[in-house]
Design a protein around this motif. Structure first.
Motif, short mmCIF file in Angstrom:
data_model
loop_
_atom_site.label_atom_id
_atom_site.label_comp_id
_atom_site.label_asym_id
_atom_site.label_seq_id
_atom_site.Cartn_x
_atom_site.Cartn_y
_atom_site.Cartn_z
N UNK A 128 10.83 -70.19 80.11
CA UNK A 128 9.54 -70.49 79.47
C UNK A 128 9.10 -71.87 79.95
N UNK A 129 8.32 -71.87 81.03
CA UNK A 129 7.83 -73.10 81.66
C UNK A 129 6.31 -73.12 81.60
N UNK A 130 5.65 -74.17 82.09
CA UNK A 130 4.19 -74.29 81.94
C UNK A 130 3.37 -73.07 82.37
N UNK A 131 3.80 -72.32 83.38
CA UNK A 131 3.04 -71.13 83.79
C UNK A 131 3.11 -70.03 82.74
N UNK A 132 4.02 -70.18 81.76
CA UNK A 132 4.20 -69.19 80.69
C UNK A 132 3.80 -69.74 79.33
N UNK A 133 3.13 -70.89 79.30
CA UNK A 133 2.70 -71.52 78.03
C UNK A 133 1.40 -70.89 77.55
N UNK A 134 1.36 -70.56 76.26
CA UNK A 134 0.16 -69.99 75.64
C UNK A 134 -0.22 -70.77 74.40
N UNK A 146 -6.04 -65.45 73.82
CA UNK A 146 -4.86 -66.08 74.39
C UNK A 146 -5.32 -67.04 75.48
N UNK A 147 -4.89 -68.30 75.36
CA UNK A 147 -5.26 -69.34 76.32
C UNK A 147 -4.02 -69.79 77.08
N UNK A 148 -4.19 -70.08 78.37
CA UNK A 148 -3.10 -70.56 79.21
C UNK A 148 -3.48 -71.88 79.86
N UNK A 149 -2.47 -72.65 80.21
CA UNK A 149 -2.67 -73.92 80.90
C UNK A 149 -3.12 -73.63 82.33
N UNK A 150 -4.22 -74.24 82.72
CA UNK A 150 -4.74 -74.09 84.08
C UNK A 150 -5.22 -75.48 84.50
N UNK A 151 -4.34 -76.22 85.16
CA UNK A 151 -4.65 -77.61 85.48
C UNK A 151 -4.78 -78.40 84.20
N UNK A 152 -5.93 -79.05 84.02
CA UNK A 152 -6.20 -79.82 82.79
C UNK A 152 -7.03 -79.02 81.81
N UNK A 153 -7.19 -77.73 82.06
CA UNK A 153 -8.00 -76.88 81.19
C UNK A 153 -7.15 -75.77 80.58
#
Length: 187
Positions: A128-134, A146-153
């Motif tokens: 469970x790393x940043x590409x899997x953060x919700x 459901x929102x995911x980390x995409x850069x600073x957004x």
């Protein structure tokens, strides 16, 4: 709202290719367990309404699009929006938490829902790393985005134009319904 998505390959629902997937000599290991042995499915649930608000760590859910009644499912290794497949599994997701971020992990193989660098959602990571953060946000008409980390957004999970894929978007996103699944082993 459906979004544009890149076709990821052959039709995952081709029954001929499913029939050819088992070759002579391959046996199911004696330690395998059916998902039906572990969970009470929402269709068989004694609770008349087991839809919940926001997902909460420590619970297992079916993540469903209320408009189509299809759910986020692992189909032959691909994360897809699929109709209910009975007790075949692939559609239960454990909600977990790390550093305040939510994650969704398959209880059978511990793969996490995440996203790749082409705006597609996948389930291939064991960690469970940043590409899997919700994160979630309540939608005014019901359900949760459901929102995911995409850069600073934070980008939203949406259903692709083909109606089966899941993609990242800055647009509206899909308001998902979280149906709590009850474990047979834990109340």
């Amino acid at each position: 709202m459906m979004q544009e998505a890149k076709d990821t390959g052959p039709d995952l629902y081709d029954s001929a290719s499913v029939a050819d997937s088992t070759t002579a000599g391959e046996l199911t290991p004696p330690h395998s367990v059916s998902m039906a042995d572990d969970f009470v499915d929402y269709l068989d649930s004694p609770e008349p309404d087991n839809k919940t608000g926001a997902p909460w760590p420590g619970n297992t859910y079916i993540i469903r699009d209320p408009d189509s009644q299809r759910q986020i499912t692992l189909v032959r290794g691909q994360l897809r929006l699929a109709p209910h497949l009975g007790n075949q599994g692939g559609y239960h997701w454990e909600c977990i938490e790390k550093d305040g971020w939510l994650g969704f992990r398959s209880p059978s193989d511990h793969l996490h829902i995440g996203h790749d660098n082409r705006r597609n959602f996948i389930a291939s990571a064991k960690d469970h790393k940043p590409w899997e953060y919700f994160n979630t946000r309540a939608h005014p008409k019901g359900g949760h985005i459901l929102l995911v980390v995409h850069g600073w957004q934070q980008w939203k999970m949406a259903i692709s134009k083909d109606g089966h894929g899941l993609i990242e978007t800055m647009d509206e996103g899909t308001a998902w319904e979280f149906v709590k699944v009850v474990s047979r082993f834990h109340p």
